[in-house]
Design a protein around this motif. Structure first.
Motif, PDB file in Angstrom:
ATOM      1  N   ASN A 215      -1.602  47.375  46.917  1.00  0.00           N
ATOM      2  CA  ASN A 215      -0.154  46.731  47.241  1.00  0.00           C
ATOM      3  C   ASN A 215      -0.045  46.033  48.627  1.00  0.00           C
ATOM      4  OD1 ASN A 215       2.597  46.823  47.849  1.00  0.00           O
ATOM      5  ND2 ASN A 215       2.919  48.195  46.410  1.00  0.00           N
ATOM      6  N   GLN A 216       0.519  44.701  48.573  1.00  0.00           N
ATOM      7  CA  GLN A 216       0.873  43.960  49.516  1.00  0.00           C
ATOM      8  C   GLN A 216       1.352  44.628  50.777  1.00  0.00           C
ATOM      9  OE1 GLN A 216      -0.997  40.790  49.898  1.00  0.00           O
ATOM     10  NE2 GLN A 216      -1.820  42.033  48.155  1.00  0.00           N
ATOM     11  N   GLY A 217       2.034  45.534  50.517  1.00  0.00           N
ATOM     12  CA  GLY A 217       3.151  46.052  51.498  1.00  0.00           C
ATOM     13  C   GLY A 217       2.549  47.370  52.369  1.00  0.00           C
ATOM     14  N   ILE A 218       1.222  47.439  52.052  1.00  0.00           N
ATOM     15  CA  ILE A 218       0.513  48.717  52.433  1.00  0.00           C
ATOM     16  C   ILE A 218      -0.485  48.329  53.743  1.00  0.00           C
ATOM     17  CG2 ILE A 218      -0.892  50.705  51.998  1.00  0.00           C
ATOM     18  CD1 ILE A 218      -0.233  50.725  49.096  1.00  0.00           C
ATOM     19  N   ASP A 219      -0.303  49.135  54.741  1.00  0.00           N
ATOM     20  CA  ASP A 219      -1.391  48.941  55.876  1.00  0.00           C
ATOM     21  C   ASP A 219      -2.249  50.092  55.603  1.00  0.00           C
ATOM     22  OD1 ASP A 219       0.269  46.839  57.322  1.00  0.00           O
ATOM     23  OD2 ASP A 219       1.429  48.707  58.265  1.00  0.00           O
ATOM     24  N   GLU A 311      10.792  56.567  48.656  1.00  0.00           N
ATOM     25  CA  GLU A 311      10.563  56.968  50.212  1.00  0.00           C
ATOM     26  C   GLU A 311       9.591  57.325  50.719  1.00  0.00           C
ATOM     27  OE1 GLU A 311      13.224  58.335  47.971  1.00  0.00           O
ATOM     28  OE2 GLU A 311      14.769  56.834  48.255  1.00  0.00           O
ATOM     29  N   ILE A 312       8.332  57.419  49.814  1.00  0.00           N
ATOM     30  CA  ILE A 312       7.120  57.825  50.538  1.00  0.00           C
ATOM     31  C   ILE A 312       6.587  56.844  51.399  1.00  0.00           C
ATOM     32  CG2 ILE A 312       4.675  58.457  50.025  1.00  0.00           C
ATOM     33  CD1 ILE A 312       5.662  59.442  47.271  1.00  0.00           C
ATOM     34  N   SER A 313       6.606  57.063  52.866  1.00  0.00           N
ATOM     35  CA  SER A 313       6.047  56.201  53.919  1.00  0.00           C
ATOM     36  C   SER A 313       4.948  56.102  54.261  1.00  0.00           C
ATOM     37  CB  SER A 313       6.985  56.182  55.167  1.00  0.00           C
ATOM     38  OG  SER A 313       6.618  57.599  55.703  1.00  0.00           O
ATOM     39  N   ALA A 335       4.849  52.492  49.526  1.00  0.00           N
ATOM     40  CA  ALA A 335       5.306  50.972  49.512  1.00  0.00           C
ATOM     41  C   ALA A 335       5.664  50.742  48.183  1.00  0.00           C
ATOM     42  CB  ALA A 335       4.150  50.106  49.933  1.00  0.00           C
ATOM     43  N   ARG A 336       6.488  51.712  47.500  1.00  0.00           N
ATOM     44  CA  ARG A 336       6.996  51.309  46.143  1.00  0.00           C
ATOM     45  C   ARG A 336       8.407  50.427  46.365  1.00  0.00           C
ATOM     46  NH1 ARG A 336       3.607  53.327  42.623  1.00  0.00           N
ATOM     47  NH2 ARG A 336       5.164  53.999  41.129  1.00  0.00           N
ATOM     48  N   ALA A 337       8.497  49.673  45.353  1.00  0.00           N
ATOM     49  CA  ALA A 337       9.628  48.876  45.080  1.00  0.00           C
ATOM     50  C   ALA A 337       9.948  47.985  46.345  1.00  0.00           C
ATOM     51  CB  ALA A 337      11.071  49.791  44.925  1.00  0.00           C
ATOM     52  N   GLY A 338       8.759  47.472  46.706  1.00  0.00           N
ATOM     53  CA  GLY A 338       8.955  46.366  47.947  1.00  0.00           C
ATOM     54  C   GLY A 338       8.807  46.846  49.202  1.00  0.00           C
ATOM     55  N   ALA A 339       8.763  48.171  49.604  1.00  0.00           N
ATOM     56  CA  ALA A 339       8.964  48.755  50.842  1.00  0.00           C
ATOM     57  C   ALA A 339       7.651  48.708  51.669  1.00  0.00           C
ATOM     58  CB  ALA A 339       9.525  50.303  50.570  1.00  0.00           C
ATOM     59  N   LYS A 340       7.567  48.955  52.824  1.00  0.00           N
ATOM     60  CA  LYS A 340       6.281  48.948  53.414  1.00  0.00           C
ATOM     61  C   LYS A 340       5.887  50.382  53.477  1.00  0.00           C
ATOM     62  CE  LYS A 340       6.112  44.601  55.060  1.00  0.00           C
ATOM     63  NZ  LYS A 340       4.886  44.013  54.795  1.00  0.00           N
ATOM     64  N   GLY A 341       4.497  50.456  53.603  1.00  0.00           N
ATOM     65  CA  GLY A 341       3.906  51.833  53.701  1.00  0.00           C
ATOM     66  C   GLY A 341       2.668  52.003  54.443  1.00  0.00           C
ATOM     67  N   LEU A 342       2.048  53.144  54.755  1.00  0.00           N
ATOM     68  CA  LEU A 342       0.848  53.312  55.486  1.00  0.00           C
ATOM     69  C   LEU A 342      -0.155  54.175  54.662  1.00  0.00           C
ATOM     70  CD1 LEU A 342      -1.295  53.194  57.784  1.00  0.00           C
ATOM     71  CD2 LEU A 342       0.056  55.059  58.926  1.00  0.00           C
ATOM     72  N   GLY A 363     -10.603  43.892  47.900  1.00  0.00           N
ATOM     73  CA  GLY A 363      -9.927  42.868  48.549  1.00  0.00           C
ATOM     74  C   GLY A 363      -9.126  43.242  49.423  1.00  0.00           C
ATOM     75  N   ILE A 364      -9.094  44.382  50.154  1.00  0.00           N
ATOM     76  CA  ILE A 364      -8.245  44.819  51.195  1.00  0.00           C
ATOM     77  C   ILE A 364      -8.794  44.979  52.617  1.00  0.00           C
ATOM     78  CG2 ILE A 364      -6.617  45.888  49.719  1.00  0.00           C
ATOM     79  CD1 ILE A 364      -8.050  48.470  50.504  1.00  0.00           C
ATOM     80  N   GLN A 365      -7.964  45.035  53.699  1.00  0.00           N
ATOM     81  CA  GLN A 365      -8.359  45.153  55.073  1.00  0.00           C
ATOM     82  C   GLN A 365      -8.290  46.233  55.795  1.00  0.00           C
ATOM     83  OE1 GLN A 365     -10.480  42.237  56.125  1.00  0.00           O
ATOM     84  NE2 GLN A 365     -11.374  43.557  57.615  1.00  0.00           N
ATOM     85  N   PHE A 366      -9.229  47.171  56.009  1.00  0.00           N
ATOM     86  CA  PHE A 366      -8.693  48.139  57.007  1.00  0.00           C
ATOM     87  C   PHE A 366      -9.013  48.007  58.485  1.00  0.00           C
ATOM     88  CE2 PHE A 366     -10.217  50.086  52.901  1.00  0.00           C
ATOM     89  CZ  PHE A 366      -9.653  51.509  52.940  1.00  0.00           C
ATOM     90  N   SER A 367      -7.744  48.623  59.217  1.00  0.00           N
ATOM     91  CA  SER A 367      -7.799  48.678  60.791  1.00  0.00           C
ATOM     92  C   SER A 367      -8.258  50.123  61.098  1.00  0.00           C
ATOM     93  CB  SER A 367      -6.568  47.943  61.030  1.00  0.00           C
ATOM     94  OG  SER A 367      -5.443  48.948  61.059  1.00  0.00           O
ATOM     95  N   GLN A 368      -8.459  50.020  62.108  1.00  0.00           N
ATOM     96  CA  GLN A 368      -8.903  51.369  63.028  1.00  0.00           C
ATOM     97  C   GLN A 368      -7.465  51.982  63.622  1.00  0.00           C
ATOM     98  OE1 GLN A 368     -12.331  51.942  65.089  1.00  0.00           O
ATOM     99  NE2 GLN A 368     -12.191  54.100  65.282  1.00  0.00           N
ATOM    100  N   PHE A 369      -7.380  53.224  63.021  1.00  0.00           N
ATOM    101  CA  PHE A 369      -6.126  53.825  63.770  1.00  0.00           C
ATOM    102  C   PHE A 369      -6.436  54.569  65.020  1.00  0.00           C
ATOM    103  CE2 PHE A 369      -2.936  57.444  63.912  1.00  0.00           C
ATOM    104  CZ  PHE A 369      -1.831  56.701  63.579  1.00  0.00           C
ATOM    105  N   LYS A 370      -5.926  54.501  66.124  1.00  0.00           N
ATOM    106  CA  LYS A 370      -6.075  55.145  67.353  1.00  0.00           C
ATOM    107  C   LYS A 370      -5.952  56.351  67.098  1.00  0.00           C
ATOM    108  CE  LYS A 370      -5.350  54.499  72.435  1.00  0.00           C
ATOM    109  NZ  LYS A 370      -4.420  54.099  73.394  1.00  0.00           N
TER     110      LYS A 370
END
Length: 442
Positions: A215-219, A311-313, A335-342, A363-370
Motif C-alpha cells: 500500500n502506497q500509504g505505508i512507511d 484506524e490501525i495506525s 493505511a486502510r481507506a487512504g490513511a497513512k500507516g507504519l 517493489g517497496i523501500q525500507f528505512s531504518q527506524f532509530k
C-alpha cells in the motif's frame, strides 16, 4: 470527473446502501471489475493490494445478479479464515440493506455445524464459507450447489494449500457453466497454476495499482535489536504510540501468548488472537479491538485476514514473516481507506540481509527506524513500572491490622517524599545507573 458507482451500472437499492456507508467513489479495482462481472460473460481474476475494496468489487455485482425468484444457492464465496468470512458476510449484509429478498448465509468453521445446516434448509442465495466447512457440508449433503452461478475465491493466495486439496470436490458440485472469480493481493506461481487448471482459458485478468505490491500509504521501516532487548524496545515503541491502535504479528501461538502476557503485566491495553482460541473468544477480542476497548492486538498471521479497521495506525512484525505474501497482508492492515500507516519489522542482526530480498520482490523501500538508547529504554521501563502501580487495583483482602502497620510506617511522608523513595528503591532493585546531568559552566 471521477467515475461514480452509478456509472458502473450499480442498481438504485445498492447505491442507496453504499451511500449510507459513505462509499462514494469506486476504487480502481472496483471500476475495472464491476462492469465485467455485471456482464456475466467470463471468468475474472482480480489482482489488487489489500484495503482497496475487493469485497465490494465482487459483492455488489453478485448481489445485483441474484434472481430472488429462485430459492437456490446462486453464489459461493470462499475465504481462507473465519474472520474474513464473517467480515465478507457482514459487508454483504450491509450492501444488501435495501434488497431484503436476498438471503445470505455464513458457514465458516470453528463454530457448531448443526445451526448452519438448519440455516441452509431455508432458501439461501449466497453462501460465504471457509473451504473446510463447505467440504463438510457437501459430504453431509447439507448444501446444494447444482444451480450455483458464481464461485468466488477471495484472498486466494492464502488458500492455495487447501484449495489444491478441495477444489475438485467443490467444483464437482457446481454446474459446468458457472463463473469463477478469483481475487488476490499477490500472484505467486501456485495461484497461476490454479488459474490455468480451474478457470476458463478466456479468463480476463484485471489489476489495480500493482507497480508496488504494498500500500502506497505505508512507511516500511525496520529496527535491529539483540534478542535480549527485543521486548524492551517494543514496549518503548508502544509507549510512543500511546492511544493509537496497532497489531503485533508473531510467528507462533506460543509467541503470541507469551508476548500478550508480558504486555498485560506492563498494563498495555492488549488482546491475543490465534487459531487455538474458540470462535467465541476470537469474536469477543475482535469486537473489543474494533470498538476501541483494547488498542493492541497480538496475533498470528490468522489476523491478517478479516481485520478491516480503518484506524490501525501501525503494524509490528515482531518476527519476520516466512513469505513475501504474508508481509503484504500483514502490512496491509494499516493505511486502510487512504490513511497513512507504519509497518515496523523487528530484526535480529543476522536477519538484516533479508530486507533487500523483500524490497526487490515487493517493489517497496525500507528505512531504518532509530533504535532507542539504553538510557531511554531504562526511563521507559521506569514509567511502565509507575503505570503498573497506578493501574493496580487495591487488594481489599489484606489484613486490616497489617494495613494499619504499613500506613504507620509511611504516615509522616509527604506524597513527594514517598515517590522519591519508591523511585530510589526501584532504581536500586533494577541496578539502574543514574545519568549525570552536565554541569553548566558559568
Amino acid at each position: 470527473m471521477p467515475k461514480q458507482f452509478s456509472d458502473l451500472g450499480i442498481s438504485a437499492p445498492l447505491l442507496k446502501a453504499i451511500t449510507e456507508l459513505k462509499i462514494v467513489e469506486p476504487t480502481e479495482i472496483q471500476q475495472k471489475t464491476i462492469p465485467l462481472l455485471l456482464s456475466n460473460s467470463t471468468d475474472v481474476v482480480g489482482l489488487a493490494k489489500t484495503g482497496t475494496g475487493k469485497t465490494a468489487a465482487f459483492g455488489l455485482p453478485i448481489l445485483q445478479l441474484i434472481d430472488t425468484k429462485l430459492p437456490v444457492i446462486q453464489a459461493v464465496i470462499l475465504a481462507p479464515t473465519r474472520e474474513l468470512g464473517h467480515q465478507i458476510f457482514s459487508n454483504l449484509e450491509s450492501f444488501a440493506k435495501y434488497l431484503p429478498e436476498v438471503s445470505i448465509a455464513a458457514t465458516c468453521g470453528g463454530i457448531p455445524i448443526k445451526p448452519q445446516i438448519e440455516r441452509l434448509s431455508s432458501p439461501t442465495h449466497i453462501v460465504v464459507a471457509t473451504p473446510g466447512r463447505l467440504i463438510d457440508l457437501i459430504q453431509r449433503k447439507a448444501v446444494n450447489l447444482k444451480e450455483t452461478k458464481f464461485l468466488v475465491l477471495d484472498e486466494a493466495d492464502e488458500m492455495v494449500t487447501i484449495l489444491k486439496e478441495s477444489l475438485d470436490e467443490i467444483i464437482a458440485e457446481l454446474p459446468k457453466n458457472h463463473k469463477t472469480l478469483l481475487f488476490s493481493a499477490t500472484m505467486p506461481g501456485t495461484i497461476k497454476q490454479l488459474i490455468q487448471n480451474y478457470l476458463n482459458k478466456n479468463v480476463v485478468q484485471v489489476s489495480a495499482n500493482m507497480d508496488t505490491v504494498g500500500n502506497q500509504g505505508i512507511d516500511h521501516e525496520y529496527i535491529v535489536v539483540e534478542p535480549i532487548e527485543k521486548l524492551d524496545v517494543l514496549m518503548h515503541f508502544l509507549n510512543s504510540k500511546e492511544g493509537e491502535r496497532g497489531i503485533i504479528f508473531c510467528k507462533t501461538k506460543a509467541a503470541v501468548n507469551k508476548l500478550a502476557k508480558n504486555l498485560a503485566i506492563n498494563k498495555f491495553s492488549s488482546g491475543a488472537l490465534h487459531g487455538s482460541l474458540s470462535q467465541g473468544i476470537r469474536d469477543r477480542i475482535m469486537e473489543q479491538f474494533r470498538e476501541g476497548y483494547i488498542n493492541i492486538l497480538v496475533a498470528t498471521d490468522l489476523a491478517a485476514r478479516g481485520i478491516d479497521v480503518k484506524e490501525i495506525s501501525f503494524v509490528v512484525n515482531y518476527h519476520l514473516p516466512d513469505t513475501y505474501e504474508a508481509y503484504v497482508h500483514r502490512s496491509g492492515r494499516t493505511a486502510r481507506a487512504g490513511a497513512k500507516g507504519l509497518s515496523l519489522t523487528v530484526l535480529q542482526p543476522e536477519e538484516v540481509a533479508e530486507i533487500k530480498d523483500f524490497e526487490k520482490e515487493l517493489g517497496i523501500q525500507f528505512s531504518q527506524f532509530k533504535k532507542p538508547t539504553a538510557t531511554s529504554i531504562e526511563e521507559n521501563n521506569t514509567l511502565l513500572w509507575a503505570k503498573q502501580i497506578f493501574k493496580t487495583k487495591p487488594n481489599h483482602e489484606v489484613d486490616t491490622e497489617l494495613k494499619t502497620k504499613v500506613k504507620t510506617i509511611f504516615h509522616h511522608l509527604t506524597k513527594e517524599e514517598l515517590i522519591e523513595k519508591l523511585l530510589a528503591n526501584y532504581i536500586l532493585q533494577n541496578k539502574i545507573v543514574p545519568v549525570e546531568k552536565p554541569v553548566k559552566r558559568k
